[in-house]
Design an enzyme around this catalytic site. Sequence first.
Site, PDB file in Angstrom:
ATOM      1  N   HIS A  17      -3.499  -4.554   1.027  1.00 18.71           N
ATOM      2  CA  HIS A  17      -4.675  -4.455   0.151  1.00 18.71           C
ATOM      3  C   HIS A  17      -5.946  -4.308   0.986  1.00 18.71           C
ATOM      4  O   HIS A  17      -6.811  -3.477   0.695  1.00 18.71           O
ATOM      5  CB  HIS A  17      -4.823  -5.722  -0.712  1.00 18.71           C
ATOM      6  CG  HIS A  17      -3.700  -5.965  -1.680  1.00 18.71           C
ATOM      7  ND1 HIS A  17      -3.114  -7.198  -1.852  1.00 18.71           N
ATOM      8  CD2 HIS A  17      -3.063  -5.140  -2.553  1.00 18.71           C
ATOM      9  CE1 HIS A  17      -2.177  -7.133  -2.780  1.00 18.71           C
ATOM     10  NE2 HIS A  17      -2.119  -5.889  -3.224  1.00 18.71           N
ATOM     11  N   LYS A  41       3.585  -9.071 -15.642  1.00 15.87           N
ATOM     12  CA  LYS A  41       4.094 -10.048 -14.681  1.00 15.87           C
ATOM     13  C   LYS A  41       4.035 -11.447 -15.271  1.00 15.87           C
ATOM     14  O   LYS A  41       3.131 -11.777 -16.025  1.00 15.87           O
ATOM     15  CB  LYS A  41       3.286  -9.977 -13.374  1.00 15.87           C
ATOM     16  CG  LYS A  41       3.522  -8.648 -12.644  1.00 15.87           C
ATOM     17  CD  LYS A  41       2.773  -8.558 -11.343  1.00 15.87           C
ATOM     18  CE  LYS A  41       3.077  -7.232 -10.647  1.00 15.87           C
ATOM     19  NZ  LYS A  41       2.174  -6.971  -9.519  1.00 15.87           N
ATOM     20  N   SER A 128       3.182  -8.455  -2.585  1.00 15.77           N
ATOM     21  CA  SER A 128       2.852  -9.836  -2.957  1.00 15.77           C
ATOM     22  C   SER A 128       4.095 -10.587  -3.430  1.00 15.77           C
ATOM     23  O   SER A 128       4.273 -11.774  -3.110  1.00 15.77           O
ATOM     24  CB  SER A 128       1.797  -9.841  -4.066  1.00 15.77           C
ATOM     25  OG  SER A 128       0.609  -9.234  -3.625  1.00 15.77           O
TER      26      SER A 128
END
Length: 161
Positions: A17, A41, A128
């Site tokens: 990122h 999510k 992540s």
Amino acid sequence: MTIALIPGSFDPFHNGHLEVVERATRLFDSVVVAALRNPQKSQPLFDLEERQEMMAEAMAHLPTVTIVSVSTLLVEVAREVGATAIVKGLRVVTDFENELQMAQMNRSLSGVETLFIPTSAGHSFIASRLLREVARYGGDVSAFVPPAVDRRLRQKFAGGS
Ligand code: PNS
């Protein structure tokens, strides 16, 4: 004045990122990084406030970057900040399918364009989801995340869980 809007879950923010944000700062006058809820999510590891704090520390060296955390539609954020374009990183081909649909939806909703920056090969495997998993079981993720994020992950999983 050109403004890039870089959205994501950032749960947690990692070096892939950071690379995209740093590269966007060279292309746009200013960059707004937005931590958003991804309704696809499940329960996030860090709440939006925690994510914003970690990101502020990780990007303190980038004067043209501002960080927001919001629970709303991305196109609303784009309108509010006056974004020239949404900018997303692409790691692997599977990212593209998902990102293409979101880009088309966002453009249909608001006319905002999405531009993609391919991450460097050295960051293409950093996700992540994997970082949460490795850190949860006590693995060392310090090579893949900014120090502020590494510290918070260690605190989160101190004592095992
Ligand atoms: O890092 P992620 O999880 O791939 O980011 C996805 C994110 C947060 C950018 C996306 O879920 C999003 O834009 N959420 C805000 C709600 C929204 O606008 N949804 C419609 C997307 S077309």
